[in-house]
Motif scaffolding. Structure first.
Motif, mmCIF file in Angstrom:
data_model
loop_
_atom_site.group_PDB
_atom_site.id
_atom_site.type_symbol
_atom_site.label_atom_id
_atom_site.label_comp_id
_atom_site.label_asym_id
_atom_site.label_seq_id
_atom_site.Cartn_x
_atom_site.Cartn_y
_atom_site.Cartn_z
ATOM 1 N N ALA A 107 0.834 -1.202 0.000
ATOM 2 C CA ALA A 107 0.000 0.000 0.000
ATOM 3 C C ALA A 107 0.872 1.257 0.000
ATOM 4 C CB ALA A 107 -0.937 -0.010 1.213
ATOM 5 N N ALA A 108 1.995 1.218 0.711
ATOM 6 C CA ALA A 108 2.909 2.373 0.738
ATOM 7 C C ALA A 108 3.512 2.611 -0.637
ATOM 8 C CB ALA A 108 4.001 2.159 1.779
ATOM 9 N N VAL A 109 3.856 1.545 -1.348
ATOM 10 C CA VAL A 109 4.385 1.686 -2.711
ATOM 11 C C VAL A 109 3.337 2.358 -3.596
ATOM 12 C CG1 VAL A 109 5.121 0.418 -4.773
ATOM 13 C CG2 VAL A 109 6.026 -0.223 -2.523
ATOM 14 N N GLU A 110 2.107 1.895 -3.512
ATOM 15 C CA GLU A 110 1.028 2.482 -4.319
ATOM 16 C C GLU A 110 0.770 3.935 -3.935
ATOM 17 O OE1 GLU A 110 -0.429 1.277 -7.058
ATOM 18 O OE2 GLU A 110 1.068 -0.307 -6.804
ATOM 19 N N GLU A 111 0.781 4.221 -2.647
ATOM 20 C CA GLU A 111 0.545 5.595 -2.189
ATOM 21 C C GLU A 111 1.684 6.505 -2.613
ATOM 22 O OE1 GLU A 111 -1.492 8.794 -0.433
ATOM 23 O OE2 GLU A 111 -2.139 6.844 -1.187
ATOM 24 N N ALA A 112 2.921 6.024 -2.530
ATOM 25 C CA ALA A 112 4.065 6.823 -2.984
ATOM 26 C C ALA A 112 3.912 7.140 -4.467
ATOM 27 C CB ALA A 112 5.370 6.074 -2.724
ATOM 28 N N ARG A 113 3.522 6.162 -5.241
ATOM 29 C CA ARG A 113 3.300 6.363 -6.684
ATOM 30 C C ARG A 113 2.186 7.383 -6.900
ATOM 31 N NH1 ARG A 113 2.335 1.128 -8.324
ATOM 32 N NH2 ARG A 113 4.576 0.803 -8.531
ATOM 33 N N ARG A 114 1.092 7.246 -6.148
ATOM 34 C CA ARG A 114 -0.046 8.174 -6.278
ATOM 35 C C ARG A 114 0.371 9.611 -5.960
ATOM 36 N NH1 ARG A 114 -3.775 10.816 -3.783
ATOM 37 N NH2 ARG A 114 -3.169 10.308 -1.674
ATOM 38 N N ARG A 115 1.308 9.756 -5.025
ATOM 39 C CA ARG A 115 1.790 11.089 -4.638
ATOM 40 C C ARG A 115 2.904 11.600 -5.552
ATOM 41 N NH1 ARG A 115 1.844 11.040 2.028
ATOM 42 N NH2 ARG A 115 -0.276 10.254 2.257
ATOM 43 N N GLY A 116 3.176 10.879 -6.628
ATOM 44 C CA GLY A 116 4.139 11.354 -7.610
ATOM 45 C C GLY A 116 5.582 10.945 -7.369
ATOM 46 N N ALA A 117 5.810 10.022 -6.477
ATOM 47 C CA ALA A 117 7.187 9.599 -6.193
ATOM 48 C C ALA A 117 7.712 8.698 -7.307
ATOM 49 C CB ALA A 117 7.249 8.857 -4.859
ATOM 50 N N ARG A 118 9.006 8.748 -7.487
ATOM 51 C CA ARG A 118 9.709 7.840 -8.409
ATOM 52 C C ARG A 118 10.477 6.775 -7.632
ATOM 53 N NH1 ARG A 118 11.261 9.421 -13.590
ATOM 54 N NH2 ARG A 118 13.298 8.516 -13.167
ATOM 55 N N ARG A 119 10.833 7.123 -6.372
ATOM 56 C CA ARG A 119 11.615 6.214 -5.528
ATOM 57 C C ARG A 119 11.006 6.135 -4.139
ATOM 58 N NH1 ARG A 119 16.291 4.478 -5.226
ATOM 59 N NH2 ARG A 119 16.991 5.595 -3.394
ATOM 60 N N LEU A 120 11.239 4.982 -3.515
ATOM 61 C CA LEU A 120 10.833 4.769 -2.130
ATOM 62 C C LEU A 120 12.042 4.203 -1.406
ATOM 63 C CD1 LEU A 120 8.558 4.792 -0.027
ATOM 64 C CD2 LEU A 120 7.870 2.534 -0.858
ATOM 65 N N THR A 121 12.405 4.818 -0.290
ATOM 66 C CA THR A 121 13.581 4.399 0.465
ATOM 67 C C THR A 121 13.192 4.086 1.899
ATOM 68 O OG1 THR A 121 14.187 6.653 1.123
ATOM 69 C CG2 THR A 121 15.097 5.851 -0.971
#
Length: 166
Positions: A107-121
């Motif tokens: 869900a965090a990966v999807e939310e990061a994508r929804r918020r316009g992120a390209r990377r998650l660390t």
């Protein structure tokens, strides 16, 4: 025949979740994953100006919060706004092994994508093998290690930096 477990319901935290999240946070504290001292009374607020409800996704089973993940900007810099960082993950003991942590990460990966992120660390302690294996299974790779960055519970512990694209 065993009854299959229901998957957790994932949603954004609400201000009314504060007491339940605060209790979960204290109940799941461990030197396996925490660099801050064990919380002691009087307990401060769970939410504050740096930790707002919108930064948290919570997992519910049977209408009870059983886990959370905090997703925040990695830094306040505009040139780094494309990166989100997992800054906390907790699952209560009773819900372990039911896919709650995995569901929260996804869900965090999807939310990061929804918020316009390209990377998650994220950062994880070197001795936290269960968390490291879970993150690796969800596509995170080790991008750096800060050797003996912390002295916890009588031992030096590495700080492992992990990341993935979203």
């Amino acid at each position: 025949m065993s009854v299959p477990h229901q998957p957790p319901r994932i949603r954004t935290a609400l201000p009314d979740d504060e007491e339940e999240l605060s209790h979960l946070d204290r109940a799941t504290w461990s030197p396996l994953h925490a660099v801050m001292p064990e919380p002691q009374p009087p307990y401060g607020p769970f939410f504050d100006e740096r930790h707002v409800p919108d930064d948290y996704l919570v997992a519910e089973l049977d209408r009870r919060i059983v886990g959370y993940i905090r997703l925040a900007l990695a830094t306040p810099l505009a040139c780094n706004a494309h990166v989100r960082q997992i800054q906390g993950l907790a699952v209560c003991d009773e819900a372990r092994g039911r896919g709650v942590g995995r569901a929260l990460i996804r869900a965090a990966v999807e939310e990061a994508r929804r918020r316009g992120a390209r990377r998650l660390t994220l950062r994880v302690l070197g001795h936290n093998t269960p968390a490291r294996k879970l993150y690796e299974a969800e596509g995170f790779v080790v991008e750096g290690v800060l050797p003996e960055e912390f002295f916890l519970d009588g031992a030096y512990v590495d700080d492992v930096l992990m990341g993935r694209s979203v």
